[in-house]
Design an enzyme around this catalytic site. Structure first.
Site, PDB file in Angstrom:
ATOM      1  CB  SER A  31      39.196  55.236  56.245  1.00 29.64           C
ATOM      2  OG  SER A  31      39.001  54.353  57.329  1.00 29.64           O
ATOM      3  CE1 TYR A  65      41.147  50.629  53.337  1.00 31.90           C
ATOM      4  CE2 TYR A  65      40.967  51.273  55.647  1.00 31.90           C
ATOM      5  CZ  TYR A  65      40.437  51.227  54.357  1.00 31.90           C
ATOM      6  OH  TYR A  65      39.211  51.814  54.104  1.00 31.90           O
TER       7      TYR A  65
HETATM    8  N1  NAP Z   1      32.877  50.196  54.505  1.00 32.08           N
HETATM    9  C1  NAP Z   1      33.617  50.764  55.431  1.00 32.08           C
HETATM   10  O1  NAP Z   1      33.538  50.411  56.624  1.00 32.08           O
HETATM   11  C2  NAP Z   1      34.560  51.882  55.058  1.00 32.08           C
HETATM   12  C3  NAP Z   1      35.128  52.629  56.090  1.00 32.08           C
HETATM   13  C4  NAP Z   1      36.029  53.641  55.780  1.00 32.08           C
HETATM   14  C5  NAP Z   1      36.329  53.910  54.460  1.00 32.08           C
HETATM   15  N2  NAP Z   1      35.758  53.177  53.457  1.00 32.08           N
HETATM   16  C6  NAP Z   1      36.128  53.488  52.065  1.00 32.08           C
HETATM   17  O2  NAP Z   1      34.965  53.659  51.290  1.00 32.08           O
HETATM   18  C7  NAP Z   1      35.261  53.343  49.929  1.00 32.08           C
HETATM   19  C8  NAP Z   1      34.173  52.427  49.374  1.00 32.08           C
HETATM   20  O3  NAP Z   1      34.267  51.165  49.998  1.00 32.08           O
HETATM   21  P1  NAP Z   1      33.010  50.254  50.364  1.00 32.08           P
HETATM   22  O4  NAP Z   1      32.992  50.123  51.825  1.00 32.08           O
HETATM   23  O5  NAP Z   1      31.802  50.715  49.653  1.00 32.08           O
HETATM   24  O6  NAP Z   1      33.536  48.833  49.797  1.00 32.08           O
HETATM   25  P2  NAP Z   1      33.040  47.876  48.642  1.00 32.08           P
HETATM   26  O7  NAP Z   1      31.599  47.552  48.802  1.00 32.08           O
HETATM   27  O8  NAP Z   1      34.010  46.741  48.617  1.00 32.08           O
HETATM   28  O9  NAP Z   1      33.218  48.771  47.336  1.00 32.08           O
HETATM   29  C9  NAP Z   1      34.486  49.036  46.785  1.00 32.08           C
HETATM   30  C10 NAP Z   1      34.311  49.487  45.356  1.00 32.08           C
HETATM   31  O10 NAP Z   1      35.631  49.745  44.807  1.00 32.08           O
HETATM   32  C11 NAP Z   1      35.658  49.220  43.504  1.00 32.08           C
HETATM   33  N3  NAP Z   1      37.010  48.913  43.071  1.00 32.08           N
HETATM   34  C12 NAP Z   1      37.943  48.131  43.669  1.00 32.08           C
HETATM   35  N4  NAP Z   1      39.051  48.073  42.897  1.00 32.08           N
HETATM   36  C13 NAP Z   1      38.804  48.837  41.792  1.00 32.08           C
HETATM   37  C14 NAP Z   1      39.549  49.179  40.644  1.00 32.08           C
HETATM   38  N5  NAP Z   1      40.789  48.719  40.428  1.00 32.08           N
HETATM   39  N6  NAP Z   1      38.981  49.999  39.717  1.00 32.08           N
HETATM   40  C15 NAP Z   1      37.725  50.453  39.898  1.00 32.08           C
HETATM   41  N7  NAP Z   1      36.986  50.186  40.969  1.00 32.08           N
HETATM   42  C16 NAP Z   1      37.512  49.367  41.901  1.00 32.08           C
HETATM   43  C17 NAP Z   1      34.769  47.982  43.547  1.00 32.08           C
HETATM   44  O11 NAP Z   1      34.263  47.726  42.237  1.00 32.08           O
HETATM   45  P3  NAP Z   1      34.736  46.555  41.238  1.00 32.08           P
HETATM   46  O12 NAP Z   1      35.257  45.428  42.077  1.00 32.08           O
HETATM   47  O13 NAP Z   1      33.482  46.221  40.484  1.00 32.08           O
HETATM   48  O14 NAP Z   1      35.780  47.192  40.362  1.00 32.08           O
HETATM   49  C18 NAP Z   1      33.648  48.450  44.465  1.00 32.08           C
HETATM   50  O15 NAP Z   1      32.638  49.087  43.709  1.00 32.08           O
HETATM   51  C19 NAP Z   1      36.664  52.741  49.929  1.00 32.08           C
HETATM   52  O16 NAP Z   1      37.599  53.725  49.529  1.00 32.08           O
HETATM   53  C20 NAP Z   1      36.890  52.369  51.380  1.00 32.08           C
HETATM   54  O17 NAP Z   1      38.245  52.327  51.724  1.00 32.08           O
HETATM   55  C21 NAP Z   1      34.872  52.174  53.742  1.00 32.08           C
END
Ligand code: NAP
Length: 245
Positions: free
Chosen positions: A142, A155
């Site tokens: 991130s 985080y």
């Molecule tokens: N969106 C942003 O602004 C942003 C910015 C920087 C970095 N990121 C990073 O990008 C990645 C994806 O995030 P996103 O933004 O797409 O968020 P999101 O829509 O909330 O997706 C998160 C995913 O993680 C899964 N997850 C959570 N706990 C889990 C577990 N114990 N086992 C397996 N899967 C699990 C969830 O699936 P289930 O709940 O179905 O298990 C979901 O598919 C993350 O690492 C996040 O930190 C995001």
């Protein structure tokens, strides 16, 4: 592209946001995607959409906090395709709050999912990739891996950890195996829904107004995968043009 040339790509956290967009994007480019997360009904719907478009997708329930679950996920992919070309360690949670709120369960959940989850992905795929003498481990960090802000200390600590683990891994396994860290800025997804703290939620509301679509991260991941085997896109930041952070 014949069947043997189609990369086998495992995606953790494929049930929403960046993981879902990445699965859709890579499958449309001929890769076999293996979708893991806890909400399997979401994964089944996604796989059905991908296969309806002529792509290849398979689903397996995955909890990244469990090494056993991760090993079963990888074994599932090996059973289907006989190899693992890429793992995208994408699953993550972000329940932001100030440290003084003492949301210790949420700190632990971030450490378990964001750090242990990535380590489990490495542990389960590295021996396979070393045997194959090829593979790529892509970890989602991130912009929080580069800077810290109030409510985001834990985080950001988990994302600093992802960056450190990735760089250490890259130095250790260079040669046959590529390691890529992708660091998004703010992206539309469900990530902020895990915030239980009113202060953290408020902080995020303003921050997320400029969010870009998750497909931007999917394209970045595709770019890193499609490079020749001797080219490692080791670190890349993708953020909204309007981002001041
Ligand atoms: N969106 C942003 O602004 C942003 C910015 C920087 C970095 N990121 C990073 O990008 C990645 C994806 O995030 P996103 O933004 O797409 O968020 P999101 O829509 O909330 O997706 C998160 C995913 O993680 C899964 N997850 C959570 N706990 C889990 C577990 N114990 N086992 C397996 N899967 C699990 C969830 O699936 P289930 O709940 O179905 O298990 C979901 O598919 C993350 O690492 C996040 O930190 C995001």
């Amino acid at each position: 592209m014949n069947a043997a040339e189609r990369k086998v790509v495992l995606i953790t956290g494929a049930s929403s946001g960046i993981g879902e967009a990445t699965a859709t994007h890579l499958a449309a480019r001929g890769m076999h995607v293996i979708l893991g997360a806890r909400r399997t009904e979401r994964l089944e719907e996604l796989a059905a959409r991908i296969t309806a478009e002529g792509g290849s997708a398979a689903v397996r329930r995955l909890d990244v906090t469990s090494l056993e679950s991760m090993r079963e996920f990888v074994d599932f992919a090996l059973g289907l395709h006989g190899r693992v070309d890429v793992i995208v360690n994408n699953a993550g949670v972000m329940p932001l709050s100030k440290l003084e709120a003492l949301k210790i369960d949420e700190w632990n959940r971030m450490i378990d999912v964001n750090v242990r989850g990535v380590l489990h992905g490495i542990a389960a795929t590295l021996p396979v990739m070393q045997r194959q003498k090829s593979g790529q481990i892509i970890n989602l960090a991130s912009i929080g891996a580069y800077t810290v802000s109030p409510t985001a200390a834990v985080y950001c600590a988990t994302k600093f950890a992802v960056a450190a683990i990735s760089e250490g891994l890259r130095q250790e396994v260079g040669g046959d195996i590529r390691v890529t860290v992708v660091s998004p800025g703010v992206v539309e997804s469900e990530l902020a829904e895990s915030i239980s703290d009113p202060g953290g939620r408020e902080e995020m509301r303003g921050f997320r107004k400029i969010a870009i679509k998750p497909d931007a991260i999917a394209r970045t991941i595709h770019f890193a995968i499609e490079q020749p085997a001797d080219v490692d896109v080791s670190e890349i930041i993708v953020r909204p043009t309007a981002s001041p952070y």
